[in-house]
Enzyme design. Sequence first.
Site, short mmCIF file in Angstrom:
data_model
loop_
_atom_site.label_atom_id
_atom_site.label_comp_id
_atom_site.label_asym_id
_atom_site.label_seq_id
_atom_site.Cartn_x
_atom_site.Cartn_y
_atom_site.Cartn_z
N GLY A 122 0.84 -1.21 0.00
CA GLY A 122 0.00 0.00 0.00
C GLY A 122 0.86 1.25 0.00
N GLY A 166 -0.51 5.09 -1.13
CA GLY A 166 -1.55 5.83 -0.39
C GLY A 166 -0.96 7.02 0.35
N GLN A 167 -1.83 7.65 1.18
CA GLN A 167 -1.45 8.89 1.86
C GLN A 167 -0.24 8.68 2.77
OE1 GLN A 167 -3.89 10.26 5.04
NE2 GLN A 167 -3.36 12.41 4.80
N ASP A 176 2.00 -1.75 -4.52
CA ASP A 176 0.60 -1.34 -4.43
C ASP A 176 -0.14 -2.01 -5.58
OD1 ASP A 176 -1.87 0.19 -4.02
OD2 ASP A 176 -0.62 1.61 -2.92
N ILE A 177 -1.48 -1.87 -5.58
CA ILE A 177 -2.23 -2.45 -6.72
C ILE A 177 -2.25 -1.49 -7.91
CG2 ILE A 177 -3.72 -4.12 -5.52
CD1 ILE A 177 -5.87 -1.85 -5.48
N ARG A 178 -1.73 -0.28 -7.70
CA ARG A 178 -1.65 0.69 -8.81
C ARG A 178 -0.34 1.46 -8.69
NH1 ARG A 178 -2.81 5.70 -6.17
NH2 ARG A 178 -3.56 5.23 -4.09
N TYR A 212 -14.83 -0.18 9.33
CA TYR A 212 -13.40 0.09 9.44
C TYR A 212 -12.92 -0.08 10.89
CZ TYR A 212 -9.22 3.17 9.36
OH TYR A 212 -7.97 3.72 9.48
N LYS A 244 -10.29 -2.77 12.45
CA LYS A 244 -9.07 -2.38 13.16
C LYS A 244 -9.04 -2.97 14.57
CE LYS A 244 -6.84 0.06 10.06
NZ LYS A 244 -5.58 -0.45 9.49
C1 AKB Z 1 -10.34 7.85 8.70
O1 AKB Z 1 -10.82 8.99 8.82
O2 AKB Z 1 -10.98 6.86 8.37
C2 AKB Z 1 -8.87 7.68 9.03
C3 AKB Z 1 -8.65 7.26 10.44
C4 AKB Z 1 -8.93 8.20 11.55
O3 AKB Z 1 -8.24 6.16 10.67
N1 AKB Z 1 -8.15 8.88 8.75
#
Ligand code: AKB
Length: 316
Positions: A9, A12-13, A35-37, A143, A147
Amino acid sequence: MQKSILILGACGQIGTELTLELRKKFGNENVIASDIREGSESLMESGPFEILDATSYDAVEDTVMHYEVEEVYLMAAMLSATAEKFPERAWNLNMNSLFNVLNLAKEKKIDKIFWPSSIAVFGKNTPKENTPQHTLMEPSTVYGISKQTGERWCAYYHAKYGVDVRSVRFPGLISWKTQPGGGTTDYAVDIYIKALEEGKYTCFLKEDTTLPMMYMEDAIRASIELMESDGDKLSIRSSYNLGAMSFTPGEIARSIQAVVPGFKIDYEPDFRQAIADSWPGSIDDSQARKDWGWKPEFNLERTTEEMIRELRALKG
Ligand code: AKB
């Protein structure tokens, strides 16, 4: 020190800046970006790059064996706002990529893993201010659930198989080199770009929504410092709380107005407001400070100064 490092990855940012910093520190040829791109020119041209799907165990294993990789930074993930739209895809990406690297470490094919967790592991019943390292965690987003689950697997692989995995719970990250994608904290980057391009910004969060944030330079330094620290001193193998600054959209707007006169902001909260409302306002990171000497360097004022200066320079 010579060692071979793989970034999954990398475009990414976080991955982009992390790769460039690791290359500066450990040598361009020793840091393999994937990365995939394809990513930015500076990333693609400064060292090895592989198109690689982090969810494919075989593909990751092939790359690890080919480059004799010792350390992996797993930065591939689907962030909070996008993950709400594609729950299953988010779960598959966020969990399978983690299992792949945990299993490679369990099989002793790699020595060490960095995997970022997030403030999204917390939920609306978590204490909001100075959120402790150990506390009630009831994440309400896909998400956040991925995590939190990931953290438990990291702690389990460390306790059961001795896997050397290290992690921090990142707050929102602010950077000018690579834009974030699909997060709830992304407004804190968009606002600077729009302030310079259009002199105005419509924020998708309410004026008084406080969230913890961090400038990218601090985030990169935290990741590398944790990976380079003495493993015996690390008491947390799930993920460390990490703090730097906290502010509201109203406060960041005022800090921009001090250097971009006439900048205007208005507010049109959308579905991301509920996500932000479930997250902490500030973080107690005393365990990270104690175990491996974490200390942030950027506050809001310094972040605004740098962001505006660098974005102006980019525009020429
Ligand atoms: C998001 O906003 O999803 C992320 C994070 C806080 O993990 N930047």
